[in-house]
Design a protein around this motif. Structure first.
Motif, PDB file in Angstrom:
ATOM      1  N   LEU A 150       0.664  -1.221   0.082  1.00  0.00           N
ATOM      2  CA  LEU A 150      -0.027  -0.014  -0.031  1.00  0.00           C
ATOM      3  C   LEU A 150       0.717   1.382  -0.005  1.00  0.00           C
ATOM      4  O   LEU A 150       1.694   1.489   0.809  1.00  0.00           O
ATOM      5  CB  LEU A 150      -0.912  -0.052   1.449  1.00  0.00           C
ATOM      6  N   LEU A 151       0.685   1.932  -1.147  1.00  0.00           N
ATOM      7  CA  LEU A 151       1.530   3.315  -1.207  1.00  0.00           C
ATOM      8  C   LEU A 151       0.636   4.248  -0.470  1.00  0.00           C
ATOM      9  O   LEU A 151      -0.565   4.795  -0.780  1.00  0.00           O
ATOM     10  CB  LEU A 151       1.819   3.655  -2.622  1.00  0.00           C
ATOM     11  N   PHE A 152       1.208   4.814   0.838  1.00  0.00           N
ATOM     12  CA  PHE A 152       0.243   5.411   1.757  1.00  0.00           C
ATOM     13  C   PHE A 152       0.635   7.056   1.866  1.00  0.00           C
ATOM     14  O   PHE A 152       1.993   7.289   2.220  1.00  0.00           O
ATOM     15  CB  PHE A 152       0.099   4.950   3.134  1.00  0.00           C
ATOM     16  N   SER A 153      -0.179   7.867   1.833  1.00  0.00           N
ATOM     17  CA  SER A 153       0.199   9.323   2.032  1.00  0.00           C
ATOM     18  C   SER A 153       0.159   9.843   3.393  1.00  0.00           C
ATOM     19  O   SER A 153       1.032  10.013   4.001  1.00  0.00           O
ATOM     20  CB  SER A 153      -0.701  10.399   1.148  1.00  0.00           C
ATOM     21  N   GLY A 154      -1.277   9.826   3.802  1.00  0.00           N
ATOM     22  CA  GLY A 154      -1.254  10.381   5.343  1.00  0.00           C
ATOM     23  C   GLY A 154      -1.227  12.036   5.180  1.00  0.00           C
ATOM     24  O   GLY A 154      -1.100  12.754   6.385  1.00  0.00           O
ATOM     25  N   ARG A 155      -0.820  12.630   4.222  1.00  0.00           N
ATOM     26  CA  ARG A 155      -0.678  14.048   4.356  1.00  0.00           C
ATOM     27  C   ARG A 155      -2.286  15.003   3.948  1.00  0.00           C
ATOM     28  O   ARG A 155      -3.112  14.293   3.304  1.00  0.00           O
ATOM     29  CB  ARG A 155      -0.067  14.458   2.916  1.00  0.00           C
ATOM     30  N   THR A 156      -2.093  16.081   4.372  1.00  0.00           N
ATOM     31  CA  THR A 156      -3.201  17.043   4.195  1.00  0.00           C
ATOM     32  C   THR A 156      -3.112  18.067   3.609  1.00  0.00           C
ATOM     33  O   THR A 156      -1.874  18.482   3.061  1.00  0.00           O
ATOM     34  CB  THR A 156      -3.817  17.368   5.892  1.00  0.00           C
ATOM     35  N   GLU A 210       0.539  21.301  -2.343  1.00  0.00           N
ATOM     36  CA  GLU A 210       1.021  21.127  -3.544  1.00  0.00           C
ATOM     37  C   GLU A 210       1.378  19.557  -3.876  1.00  0.00           C
ATOM     38  O   GLU A 210       1.529  18.946  -5.179  1.00  0.00           O
ATOM     39  CB  GLU A 210       2.308  22.092  -3.957  1.00  0.00           C
ATOM     40  N   GLU A 211       1.420  18.940  -2.698  1.00  0.00           N
ATOM     41  CA  GLU A 211       2.058  17.689  -2.819  1.00  0.00           C
ATOM     42  C   GLU A 211       1.012  16.520  -1.926  1.00  0.00           C
ATOM     43  O   GLU A 211       1.681  15.825  -1.226  1.00  0.00           O
ATOM     44  CB  GLU A 211       3.393  17.556  -2.409  1.00  0.00           C
ATOM     45  N   THR A 212      -0.155  16.878  -1.852  1.00  0.00           N
ATOM     46  CA  THR A 212      -1.125  16.141  -0.948  1.00  0.00           C
ATOM     47  C   THR A 212      -1.262  14.638  -1.345  1.00  0.00           C
ATOM     48  O   THR A 212      -1.091  13.986  -0.382  1.00  0.00           O
ATOM     49  CB  THR A 212      -2.404  16.842  -0.896  1.00  0.00           C
ATOM     50  N   PHE A 213      -1.218  14.407  -2.541  1.00  0.00           N
ATOM     51  CA  PHE A 213      -1.407  12.975  -3.040  1.00  0.00           C
ATOM     52  C   PHE A 213      -0.176  12.147  -3.234  1.00  0.00           C
ATOM     53  O   PHE A 213      -0.047  11.119  -3.617  1.00  0.00           O
ATOM     54  CB  PHE A 213      -2.207  12.980  -4.499  1.00  0.00           C
ATOM     55  N   LEU A 245       9.200  10.832  -3.053  1.00  0.00           N
ATOM     56  CA  LEU A 245       7.729  10.911  -2.905  1.00  0.00           C
ATOM     57  C   LEU A 245       7.204  10.247  -4.230  1.00  0.00           C
ATOM     58  O   LEU A 245       7.775  10.535  -5.481  1.00  0.00           O
ATOM     59  CB  LEU A 245       7.167  12.674  -3.223  1.00  0.00           C
ATOM     60  N   ASN A 246       6.122   9.557  -4.025  1.00  0.00           N
ATOM     61  CA  ASN A 246       5.667   8.606  -5.417  1.00  0.00           C
ATOM     62  C   ASN A 246       4.080   8.704  -5.575  1.00  0.00           C
ATOM     63  O   ASN A 246       3.441   9.329  -4.687  1.00  0.00           O
ATOM     64  CB  ASN A 246       5.940   7.029  -4.900  1.00  0.00           C
ATOM     65  N   ALA A 284       8.108   8.421  -9.454  1.00  0.00           N
ATOM     66  CA  ALA A 284       8.411   9.206  -8.373  1.00  0.00           C
ATOM     67  C   ALA A 284       8.929  10.710  -8.720  1.00  0.00           C
ATOM     68  O   ALA A 284       9.498  10.744  -9.931  1.00  0.00           O
ATOM     69  CB  ALA A 284       9.561   8.642  -7.528  1.00  0.00           C
ATOM     70  N   LYS A 285       8.560  11.542  -8.053  1.00  0.00           N
ATOM     71  CA  LYS A 285       9.263  12.870  -8.017  1.00  0.00           C
ATOM     72  C   LYS A 285      10.607  13.175  -7.748  1.00  0.00           C
ATOM     73  O   LYS A 285      11.092  12.817  -6.676  1.00  0.00           O
ATOM     74  CB  LYS A 285       8.266  14.048  -7.396  1.00  0.00           C
TER      75      LYS A 285
END
Length: 319
Positions: A247-253, A259-262, A285-286, A302-303
């Motif tokens: 699972l590629l998980f973000s957890g960002r808001t 600019e990089e939420t996802f 970041l992926n 990835a970025k």
């Protein structure tokens, strides 16, 4: 990731596959000897690379509204080492492609198709998209009062599953948690993950029915069917093989990273019983991943932190 029960962390480094060809890749899939990238620029939709090669082997996939064309086909599902299917939600159809046919004809022409209008005669309710399981069965996700998923056979439709907040929301939770399905190569396991919050589940097929293996869900802040700046993004991408779920998980808001939420730097690894193995902490970041088990690699988009461009590459897996 200890908050989510992943107490073992492992650092992994990105190995780029150098290429100036890709512009904005958004999804990836990997086969025995080929990497497929969704790259919707100009007149192309997909690009194929040989594993380890830096130059693209072939690009194509005509955009349009014709029966063999694609309006928007980001969802890719590998059926086996020779075939993959593409969900074209905008075009209301699912297309199946054969790699040998693509390489022989040098064109991305589907070998079979499922048009969602065909399901209208069976009165499938709330159908959003569907995957081929085999020639006699399709499975999909939708907004239905009968169930979260539907299994479409030749003469029957079976609904199953549900959303966890169904009774607590005024609107259907589908519009908040509408996620993505992945089916394994043997076509007997189905993984669902939501891009919002922390929500995933795995089903296994026993005969003609699908039974839940495990599910994990943590309530998150939202307003009806809309996210807020404090709503954490969820699982951006996922894959599974015979032993593990990735699972590629973000957890960002949006408040923290507008600019990089996802984008995500955590790959959570579970076994097929739902036991949490470890969290892979990536140095980039992926936005999408695909597992190549024989090569012991996780391919990713990835970025590049220096250029801001997106690149195709891989992370090496250890035992």
């Amino acid at each position: 990731m200890a908050l989510y029960g992943f107490n073992v962390a492992e650092q992994v480094c990105f190995h780029p596959v150098k290429s100036d060809f890709l512009f904005k890749p958004t999804a990836i899939e990997v086969f025995d000897s080929l990497v497929l990238v969704h790259d919707p620029v100009e007149n192309n939709t997909y690009t194929l690379f040989r594993l380890g090669a830096s130059s693209p082997l072939l690009s194509g996939g005509q955009k349009g509204s014709g029966p063999d064309d694609i309006l928007y086909g980001q969802f890719i599902d590998k059926i086996n080492e020779k075939e993959f299917q593409v969900v074209d939600i905008a075009g209301r159809k699912t297309l199946v492609y054969n790699l040998d046919s693509i390489l022989q004809t040098r064109t991305f022409r589907p070998v079979r198709s499922f048009f969602y209008s065909e399901a209208e005669s069976q009165k499938v309710e709330g159908m959003q998209y569907a995957y081929y399981v085999d020639d006699s069965q399709k499975i999909g996700l939708g907004d239905s009062k009968y169930g979260k998923y539907f299994c479409l056979a030749q003469d029957t439709v079976t609904y199953f599953g549900n959303y966890p907040e169904e009774e607590g929301m005024k609107m259907s939770p589908f519009y908040l948690y509408q996620g993505v399905l992945h089916i394994n190569d043997r076509r007997d396991r189905m993984l669902y993950h939501s891009p919002i919050g922390y929500y995933y589940e795995l089903f296994a097929r026993e005969g003609g029915t699908w039974e839940s293996c495990f599910k994990e869900y943590i309530p998150t802040e939202h307003t009806e069917d809309a996210v807020t700046e404090n709503t954490p993004m969820g699982i951006c991408s996922a894959d599974l093989d015979d032993e593990f779920v990735y699972l590629l998980f973000s957890g960002r808001t949006g408040k923290q990273f507008p600019e990089e939420t996802f984008l995500a730097s955590h790959i959570l690894v579970l076994n097929t019983h739902g036991e949490k193995i470890k969290s892979l902490e990536t140095d980039r970041l992926n936005i999408s991943i695909a597992v190549a088990g024989k090569q012991r690699r996780i391919y990713a988009i990835a970025k590049n932190p220096e250029t801001g461009e997106y690149e195709v590459g891989y992370y090496s897996l250890t035992k």
